[in-house]
Design a protein around this motif. Structure first.
Motif, PDB file in Angstrom:
ATOM      1  N   ALA A   1       0.841  -1.207   0.000  1.00 37.08           N
ATOM      2  CA  ALA A   1       0.000   0.000   0.000  1.00 37.08           C
ATOM      3  C   ALA A   1       0.867   1.245   0.000  1.00 37.08           C
ATOM      4  O   ALA A   1       0.618   2.198  -0.758  1.00 37.08           O
ATOM      5  N   VAL A   2       1.898   1.250   0.841  1.00 31.92           N
ATOM      6  CA  VAL A   2       2.781   2.407   0.921  1.00 31.92           C
ATOM      7  C   VAL A   2       3.574   2.564  -0.374  1.00 31.92           C
ATOM      8  O   VAL A   2       3.760   3.681  -0.880  1.00 31.92           O
ATOM      9  N   GLN A   3       4.044   1.446  -0.943  1.00 28.60           N
ATOM     10  CA  GLN A   3       4.763   1.501  -2.210  1.00 28.60           C
ATOM     11  C   GLN A   3       3.881   2.076  -3.307  1.00 28.60           C
ATOM     12  O   GLN A   3       4.339   2.859  -4.148  1.00 28.60           O
ATOM     13  N   TYR A   4       2.614   1.673  -3.310  1.00 29.21           N
ATOM     14  CA  TYR A   4       1.662   2.186  -4.298  1.00 29.21           C
ATOM     15  C   TYR A   4       1.538   3.704  -4.182  1.00 29.21           C
ATOM     16  O   TYR A   4       1.599   4.432  -5.180  1.00 29.21           O
ATOM     17  N   LEU A   5       1.355   4.186  -2.971  1.00 31.02           N
ATOM     18  CA  LEU A   5       1.185   5.622  -2.762  1.00 31.02           C
ATOM     19  C   LEU A   5       2.441   6.397  -3.163  1.00 31.02           C
ATOM     20  O   LEU A   5       2.366   7.448  -3.804  1.00 31.02           O
ATOM     21  N   MET A   6       3.595   5.878  -2.800  1.00 32.69           N
ATOM     22  CA  MET A   6       4.850   6.561  -3.119  1.00 32.69           C
ATOM     23  C   MET A   6       5.081   6.646  -4.618  1.00 32.69           C
ATOM     24  O   MET A   6       5.655   7.617  -5.123  1.00 32.69           O
ATOM     25  N   ALA A   7       4.626   5.627  -5.349  1.00 33.82           N
ATOM     26  CA  ALA A   7       4.859   5.591  -6.793  1.00 33.82           C
ATOM     27  C   ALA A   7       3.820   6.381  -7.587  1.00 33.82           C
ATOM     28  O   ALA A   7       4.111   6.853  -8.689  1.00 33.82           O
ATOM     29  N   ARG A   8       2.614   6.559  -7.027  1.00 32.16           N
ATOM     30  CA  ARG A   8       1.519   7.116  -7.829  1.00 32.16           C
ATOM     31  C   ARG A   8       0.916   8.407  -7.318  1.00 32.16           C
ATOM     32  O   ARG A   8       0.156   9.054  -8.034  1.00 32.16           O
ATOM     33  N   VAL A   9       1.199   8.776  -6.096  1.00 28.89           N
ATOM     34  CA  VAL A   9       0.630  10.010  -5.551  1.00 28.89           C
ATOM     35  C   VAL A   9       1.696  11.108  -5.580  1.00 28.89           C
ATOM     36  O   VAL A   9       2.691  11.022  -4.854  1.00 28.89           O
ATOM     37  N   PRO A  10       1.498  12.119  -6.408  1.00 25.54           N
ATOM     38  CA  PRO A  10       2.499  13.195  -6.497  1.00 25.54           C
ATOM     39  C   PRO A  10       2.644  13.935  -5.164  1.00 25.54           C
ATOM     40  O   PRO A  10       1.664  14.162  -4.458  1.00 25.54           O
ATOM     41  N   ASP A  11       3.869  14.246  -4.811  1.00 27.69           N
ATOM     42  CA  ASP A  11       4.152  15.033  -3.616  1.00 27.69           C
ATOM     43  C   ASP A  11       3.487  14.424  -2.375  1.00 27.69           C
ATOM     44  O   ASP A  11       2.840  15.119  -1.588  1.00 27.69           O
ATOM     45  N   ILE A  12       3.658  13.095  -2.195  1.00 25.86           N
ATOM     46  CA  ILE A  12       2.999  12.372  -1.100  1.00 25.86           C
ATOM     47  C   ILE A  12       3.337  12.966   0.266  1.00 25.86           C
ATOM     48  O   ILE A  12       2.521  12.944   1.189  1.00 25.86           O
ATOM     49  N   GLY A  13       4.501  13.548   0.397  1.00 32.23           N
ATOM     50  CA  GLY A  13       4.916  14.091   1.685  1.00 32.23           C
ATOM     51  C   GLY A  13       4.094  15.272   2.156  1.00 32.23           C
ATOM     52  O   GLY A  13       4.114  15.613   3.338  1.00 32.23           O
ATOM     53  N   ASN A  14       3.350  15.892   1.240  1.00 30.98           N
ATOM     54  CA  ASN A  14       2.536  17.047   1.609  1.00 30.98           C
ATOM     55  C   ASN A  14       1.045  16.768   1.527  1.00 30.98           C
ATOM     56  O   ASN A  14       0.237  17.707   1.619  1.00 30.98           O
ATOM     57  N   LYS A  15       0.667  15.528   1.344  1.00 27.05           N
ATOM     58  CA  LYS A  15      -0.752  15.171   1.290  1.00 27.05           C
ATOM     59  C   LYS A  15      -1.274  14.869   2.696  1.00 27.05           C
ATOM     60  O   LYS A  15      -0.550  14.381   3.561  1.00 27.05           O
ATOM     61  N   ARG A  16      -2.552  15.148   2.894  1.00 33.46           N
ATOM     62  CA  ARG A  16      -3.200  14.762   4.144  1.00 33.46           C
ATOM     63  C   ARG A  16      -3.624  13.298   4.046  1.00 33.46           C
ATOM     64  O   ARG A  16      -4.315  12.919   3.107  1.00 33.46           O
ATOM     65  N   ILE A  17      -3.212  12.498   5.014  1.00 32.49           N
ATOM     66  CA  ILE A  17      -3.495  11.055   4.990  1.00 32.49           C
ATOM     67  C   ILE A  17      -4.355  10.680   6.188  1.00 32.49           C
ATOM     68  O   ILE A  17      -4.049  11.047   7.327  1.00 32.49           O
ATOM     69  N   LEU A  18      -5.426   9.942   5.929  1.00 35.22           N
ATOM     70  CA  LEU A  18      -6.291   9.413   6.988  1.00 35.22           C
ATOM     71  C   LEU A  18      -6.157   7.899   7.010  1.00 35.22           C
ATOM     72  O   LEU A  18      -6.337   7.242   5.978  1.00 35.22           O
ATOM     73  N   LEU A  19      -5.830   7.345   8.157  1.00 32.23           N
ATOM     74  CA  LEU A  19      -5.774   5.891   8.334  1.00 32.23           C
ATOM     75  C   LEU A  19      -6.916   5.492   9.264  1.00 32.23           C
ATOM     76  O   LEU A  19      -6.930   5.861  10.440  1.00 32.23           O
TER      77      LEU A  19
END
Length: 426
Positions: free
Chosen positions: A173-191
């Protein structure tokens, strides 16, 4: 493959379905809650099942146990799930005796996982055995088999690269987000959901993205606060879910509910079609049954991904792991052979025990006769010598029965006849 003697009365049978032929929706219908597992075990015990292990995860649902037929186990599964025997017939599998044992070894060693090298299943199998033991339906065979599977799993993990690096649905899941979500470090994430998969996902998110803008929501607030405190993350109560859904760019759902916990209604009036630019959002569903309503995919800008799609992501690390499959299989064969030797010794142990008792009876008769015949007869010395001879004789017979080249059935029958032992009905 060597055939092992299992039982004279029942076969050791595995029935189940997994990710290979059953999609997430179908697996969800056959999934078993812990309450359903407890009820199934109780019914199985009442119906005379001799030993049963029930495992239900996001990737598979399986029953391993002694029964007169696979149909008995299939009926139990369908009775306590939302699956039907007709559907099971089209997507399920059945293994018996040696094949069932081999299958469980592969599952426990990460070779039959949706993501190669995912060893989460071992903790599930341990949990399953605890439940069986509590229900009074765990026997020595199952305990010894599970211990052997755990041993093989540890060796595969330590002696091969099958589990090198992080390998799990959470990591995928994390690999998917890192590869496909631009600028993941600045996105708001809800778990949302902090069971085992949720906790692992949280840890992978923090470890691999360095992300701190993560919000945790869980039905049990105390669990969320414990994990949030560990990683210094924001924790919100369950009633803040809709608010956080509206704020978040990435939503990861791992709630393990039997029904969807994230629905279009929770997005409220946030439809983006009237805005100049559609806001892109990603929703990952790591649950079985699916906990994200498929209708959410119709919301503009939303990309919905389920764990079946995540498992299809293959990187170079996975390709490298596959090179070690033969080595892992060799380890499994070695441990499986040790288990087979124990199983065979368990088979002839009653005969060796009966032989030992018969020889001791002959010893007692002879010592009694000789003690009356000689006035200076030394009882303790005679008994000590006789016991050593008995030990050597029984050990010779046991070694013969362990020899792969011997016909065990024929040898056991010969020993019974020669020494006039009672028939072994175990």
């Amino acid at each position: 493959m060597k055939k092992y003697h299992i039982s004279r009365h029942h076969r050791f049978i595995t029935i189940g379905l997994n990710f290979e032929k059953a999609d997430a929706e179908t697996r969800g219908r056959f999934a078993l809650s812990q309450a359903a597992i407890d009820e199934l075990l109780e019914q199985a015990r009442e119906e005379g099942i001799d030993g049963l292990l029930v495992c239900s995860t996001c990737n598979r649902t399986e029953l391993h146990g002694f029964a007169a037929s696979p149909e008995h186990l299939i009926r139990l599964l369908c009775t306590h799930s939302h699956g039907t025997e007709e559907v099971f017939e089209s997507i399920g599998y059945v293994y018996e005796n040696t094949e069932a044992i081999a299958h469980l070894f592969r599952v426990g060693s990460g070779l039959d996982s949706q993501i190669l090298g995912d060893f989460e299943i071992i903790s599930q199998l341990k949990k399953s055995f605890i439940a069986s033991k509590a229900a009074g339906i765990a026997n020595p065979f199952l305990e010894r088999l599970l211990n052997a599977v755990i041993q093989a799993s540890k060796r595969v993990k330590n002696e091969t690269r099958i589990s090198s690096g992080a390998t799990s649905v959470a990591f995928a899941a994390v690999q998917y987000l890192m590869a496909r979500v631009p600028d993941i470090g600045n996105k708001r994430i809800l778990l949302f959901g902090l069971g085992k998969i949720g906790r692992n996902t949280c840890e992978n998110l923090v470890k691999h993205t360095g992300h701190s803008r993560i919000t945790l929501i869980n039905r049990t607030l105390q669990n969320a606060e414990s994990i949030g405190g560990r990683f210094d993350l924001l924790v919100r109560p369950l009633d803040a879910l809709q608010e956080e859904v509206g704020r978040s760019d990435v939503i990861i759902v791992a709630t393990g509910s039997p029904t969807p916990t994230l629905t279009p209604e929770q997005f409220g009036g946030t439809a983006e079609s009237e805005q100049a630019e559609v806001r892109k959002r990603w929703i990952l569903d790591l649950s079985i049954p699916m906990n994200v309503d498929p209708a959410i995919s119709d919301i503009d800008g939303v990309t919905r991904v389920h764990l079946d799609q995540l498992s299809q992501i293959t990187d170079q690390t996975i390709l490298e792991r596959r090179k070690d499959i033969p080595k892992a299989e060799a380890i499994i064969e070695e441990v499986k052979a040790e288990f087979g030797a124990w199983l065979e010794s368990r088979r002839f142990a009653p005969v060796i025990k009966a032989l030992n008792q018969k020889l001791k009876h002959l010893r007692d008769e002879e010592i009694d006769f000789q003690s009356r015949k000689f006035s200076d007869f030394h009882h303790e010395q005679a008994e000590a010598v006789a016991d050593r001879i008995i030990h050597k004789i029984t050990r010779q017979f046991a070694n013969h029965l362990k020899d792969d080249g011997s016909d065990t059935d024929e040898s056991l029958e010969w020993i019974r006849k020669v020494f006039q032992l009672e028939s072994d009905n175990s």
